[in-house]
Motif scaffolding. Structure first.
Motif, mmCIF file in Angstrom:
data_model
loop_
_atom_site.group_PDB
_atom_site.id
_atom_site.type_symbol
_atom_site.label_atom_id
_atom_site.label_comp_id
_atom_site.label_asym_id
_atom_site.label_seq_id
_atom_site.Cartn_x
_atom_site.Cartn_y
_atom_site.Cartn_z
ATOM 1 N N LYS A 51 -40.387 -24.847 -25.340
ATOM 2 C CA LYS A 51 -39.369 -24.004 -25.966
ATOM 3 C C LYS A 51 -38.755 -24.803 -27.368
ATOM 4 O O LYS A 51 -38.666 -25.941 -27.133
ATOM 5 C CB LYS A 51 -38.109 -24.090 -24.785
ATOM 6 N N ALA A 52 -38.474 -23.962 -28.441
ATOM 7 C CA ALA A 52 -37.872 -24.675 -29.276
ATOM 8 C C ALA A 52 -36.779 -25.311 -29.467
ATOM 9 O O ALA A 52 -35.712 -24.666 -28.582
ATOM 10 C CB ALA A 52 -37.918 -23.595 -30.770
ATOM 11 N N LYS A 53 -36.379 -26.308 -30.005
ATOM 12 C CA LYS A 53 -35.029 -27.006 -30.043
ATOM 13 C C LYS A 53 -34.480 -26.597 -31.405
ATOM 14 O O LYS A 53 -35.003 -26.908 -32.165
ATOM 15 C CB LYS A 53 -35.062 -28.598 -29.852
ATOM 16 N N GLY A 54 -33.340 -25.873 -31.309
ATOM 17 C CA GLY A 54 -32.547 -25.461 -32.455
ATOM 18 C C GLY A 54 -33.070 -24.390 -33.011
ATOM 19 O O GLY A 54 -33.987 -23.730 -32.494
ATOM 20 N N LYS A 55 -32.722 -24.126 -34.209
ATOM 21 C CA LYS A 55 -32.719 -22.710 -34.816
ATOM 22 C C LYS A 55 -33.913 -22.628 -35.565
ATOM 23 O O LYS A 55 -34.473 -23.526 -36.095
ATOM 24 C CB LYS A 55 -31.772 -22.513 -35.800
ATOM 25 N N ILE A 56 -34.905 -21.471 -35.286
ATOM 26 C CA ILE A 56 -36.140 -21.100 -36.034
ATOM 27 C C ILE A 56 -36.114 -20.636 -37.256
ATOM 28 O O ILE A 56 -35.188 -19.463 -37.420
ATOM 29 C CB ILE A 56 -37.186 -20.496 -35.166
ATOM 30 N N ASP A 57 -36.705 -20.924 -38.368
ATOM 31 C CA ASP A 57 -36.727 -20.266 -39.589
ATOM 32 C C ASP A 57 -37.330 -19.112 -39.815
ATOM 33 O O ASP A 57 -38.311 -18.805 -39.081
ATOM 34 C CB ASP A 57 -37.189 -21.348 -40.851
ATOM 35 N N GLU A 58 -36.631 -17.994 -40.155
ATOM 36 C CA GLU A 58 -37.115 -16.663 -39.854
ATOM 37 C C GLU A 58 -38.441 -16.344 -40.754
ATOM 38 O O GLU A 58 -39.402 -15.468 -40.316
ATOM 39 C CB GLU A 58 -36.148 -15.397 -40.546
ATOM 40 N N LYS A 89 -37.802 -8.444 -45.444
ATOM 41 C CA LYS A 89 -37.079 -7.303 -45.376
ATOM 42 C C LYS A 89 -36.425 -7.108 -43.929
ATOM 43 O O LYS A 89 -35.961 -6.053 -43.396
ATOM 44 C CB LYS A 89 -38.008 -6.204 -45.383
ATOM 45 N N SER A 90 -36.751 -8.143 -43.082
ATOM 46 C CA SER A 90 -36.189 -8.193 -41.603
ATOM 47 C C SER A 90 -36.654 -7.032 -40.770
ATOM 48 O O SER A 90 -35.628 -6.232 -40.198
ATOM 49 C CB SER A 90 -34.474 -8.319 -41.511
ATOM 50 N N LYS A 91 -37.766 -6.575 -40.899
ATOM 51 C CA LYS A 91 -38.536 -5.431 -40.274
ATOM 52 C C LYS A 91 -39.616 -5.969 -39.480
ATOM 53 O O LYS A 91 -40.249 -6.714 -39.883
ATOM 54 C CB LYS A 91 -38.498 -4.318 -40.872
ATOM 55 N N PHE A 92 -40.019 -5.307 -38.372
ATOM 56 C CA PHE A 92 -41.250 -5.522 -37.731
ATOM 57 C C PHE A 92 -41.886 -4.052 -37.147
ATOM 58 O O PHE A 92 -41.035 -3.106 -36.936
ATOM 59 C CB PHE A 92 -41.173 -6.379 -36.764
ATOM 60 N N GLY A 100 -50.975 6.240 -30.668
ATOM 61 C CA GLY A 100 -50.045 6.510 -31.850
ATOM 62 C C GLY A 100 -49.701 5.410 -32.770
ATOM 63 O O GLY A 100 -49.627 4.336 -32.336
ATOM 64 N N LYS A 101 -49.043 5.979 -33.913
ATOM 65 C CA LYS A 101 -48.516 4.802 -34.879
ATOM 66 C C LYS A 101 -47.046 4.493 -34.446
ATOM 67 O O LYS A 101 -46.432 5.525 -33.915
ATOM 68 C CB LYS A 101 -48.637 5.253 -36.206
ATOM 69 N N GLU A 102 -46.843 3.170 -34.682
ATOM 70 C CA GLU A 102 -45.458 2.879 -34.570
ATOM 71 C C GLU A 102 -44.583 2.757 -35.929
ATOM 72 O O GLU A 102 -45.224 2.429 -36.699
ATOM 73 C CB GLU A 102 -45.385 1.343 -33.902
ATOM 74 N N ASP A 103 -43.393 2.945 -36.008
ATOM 75 C CA ASP A 103 -42.491 2.900 -37.119
ATOM 76 C C ASP A 103 -42.099 1.350 -37.185
ATOM 77 O O ASP A 103 -42.094 0.784 -36.149
ATOM 78 C CB ASP A 103 -41.363 3.740 -37.214
ATOM 79 N N TRP A 104 -41.806 1.318 -38.488
ATOM 80 C CA TRP A 104 -41.002 0.081 -38.795
ATOM 81 C C TRP A 104 -39.673 -0.322 -37.977
ATOM 82 O O TRP A 104 -38.910 0.770 -38.079
ATOM 83 C CB TRP A 104 -40.800 -0.482 -40.151
ATOM 84 N N VAL A 105 -39.134 -1.320 -37.508
ATOM 85 C CA VAL A 105 -38.083 -1.443 -36.826
ATOM 86 C C VAL A 105 -37.293 -2.528 -37.543
ATOM 87 O O VAL A 105 -37.787 -3.808 -37.903
ATOM 88 C CB VAL A 105 -38.114 -1.697 -35.127
ATOM 89 N N LYS A 106 -36.009 -2.616 -38.002
ATOM 90 C CA LYS A 106 -35.236 -3.440 -38.395
ATOM 91 C C LYS A 106 -34.666 -4.290 -37.239
ATOM 92 O O LYS A 106 -34.587 -3.947 -36.135
ATOM 93 C CB LYS A 106 -33.679 -2.877 -39.008
ATOM 94 N N TYR A 107 -34.793 -5.752 -37.721
ATOM 95 C CA TYR A 107 -34.125 -6.661 -36.782
ATOM 96 C C TYR A 107 -33.352 -7.683 -37.227
ATOM 97 O O TYR A 107 -33.417 -7.943 -38.430
ATOM 98 C CB TYR A 107 -35.572 -7.311 -35.935
ATOM 99 N N SER A 108 -32.783 -8.586 -36.608
ATOM 100 C CA SER A 108 -32.062 -9.870 -36.985
ATOM 101 C C SER A 108 -32.631 -10.851 -35.877
ATOM 102 O O SER A 108 -32.631 -10.802 -34.741
ATOM 103 C CB SER A 108 -30.641 -9.543 -36.925
ATOM 104 N N LEU A 109 -32.978 -12.240 -36.525
ATOM 105 C CA LEU A 109 -33.269 -13.255 -35.868
ATOM 106 C C LEU A 109 -32.177 -14.221 -35.715
ATOM 107 O O LEU A 109 -31.247 -14.618 -36.596
ATOM 108 C CB LEU A 109 -34.493 -14.051 -36.454
#
Length: 181
Positions: A50-57, A104-107, A115-124
Motif C-alpha cells: 500500500k502506498a504511503k502518502g499521496k500519489i501523483d496523478e 484532463k482528469s478522465k478515464f 460495447g464501447k465505454e464513454d469517458w468518465v470524469k474523475y478526481s484522485l
C-alpha cells in the motif's frame, strides 16, 4: 599538530554520519519489505504494497491492461498464503483495459462486454475513503463511486473496488494492472 587534531575530528564526525545514515537505510528497507506481498500472476512478478502518502496523478496516465483479478479485498490478499491461486481473468469477451488521461482528469473504464465505454470524469484524492473509512488514495467518479488506488509505478498498478462491474458479483475486488503504453 592542529592539522592532525582537525583531521582526526573530521574523520570521527564523518564516520558517525555514515553509520547513522546506513542504519536509517537498513531500517527503511526492512519496513518496505515487511509490508510488500510478492507473487506471480499470469507469469508477471508482483510486489504489492500500500502506498504511503499521496500519489501523483500523472502516474495514472496511460493505458493499463488488467492482468489479474483477485477474489477478495486487499486485506484478504495480504493474509493469503497462496494468493496466486485466487486470481481469475473472467473478462475474456470484452475490453480489459483502463485508459487514464490525467491532464484532463478522465478515464475510460474496463468492462466485460462488446460495447464501447464513454469517458468518465474523475478526481484522485488522498484522505479518508468514504467506502473503506481508511486514509488512502482513491478515485472518485460519478459523484459517489470510489476505487482505491493501492499503488502505482511506471509498470504496474493495483486498484481495489468496483473496477469491472461484471466481476463484482463474484467477490472480486482487487485488480492488478500492467502498463501497455
Amino acid at each position: 599538530m592542529k592539522k592532525i587534531i582537525f583531521l582526526a575530528s573530521a574523520v570521527l564526525v564523518l564516520n558517525s554520519c555514515v553509520v547513522s545514515t546506513a542504519a536509517k537505510v537498513v531500517k527503511g528497507a526492512v519496513n518496505v519489505s515487511y509490508k510488500a506481498v510478492k507473487g506471480t500472476v499470469n507469469g508477471i512478478s508482483w510486489a504489492v504494497s500500500k502506498a504511503k502518502g499521496k500519489i501523483d496523478e500523472d502516474r495514472l496516465d496511460g493505458t493499463w491492461r488488467v492482468v489479474g483479478a483477485y477474489r477478495g479485498s486487499f486485506e484478504d490478499f495480504t493474509k493469503d498464503q497462496n494468493p496466486e491461486s485466487s486470481f481469475t481473468s473472467d473478462c475474456t469477451d470484452g475490453f480489459d483495459q483502463i485508459v487514464f488521461k490525467a491532464k484532463k482528469s478522465k478515464f475510460k473504464p474496463a468492462h466485460c462486454s462488446s460495447g464501447k465505454e464513454d469517458w468518465v470524469k474523475y478526481s484522485l484524492e488522498f484522505g479518508r475513503n468514504p467506502v473503506t473509512q481508511e486514509k488512502e488514495n482513491y478515485i472518485k467518479y460519478n459523484s459517489n463511486n470510489y476505487i482505491s488506488v493501492i499503488d502505482v509505478n511506471n509498470k504496474t498498478m493495483v486498484l481495489e473496488g468496483n473496477v469491472i462491474p461484471k466481476l463484482a458479483f463474484s467477490g472480486t475486488k482487487l485488480f492488478l494492472l500492467e502498463k501497455v503504453k
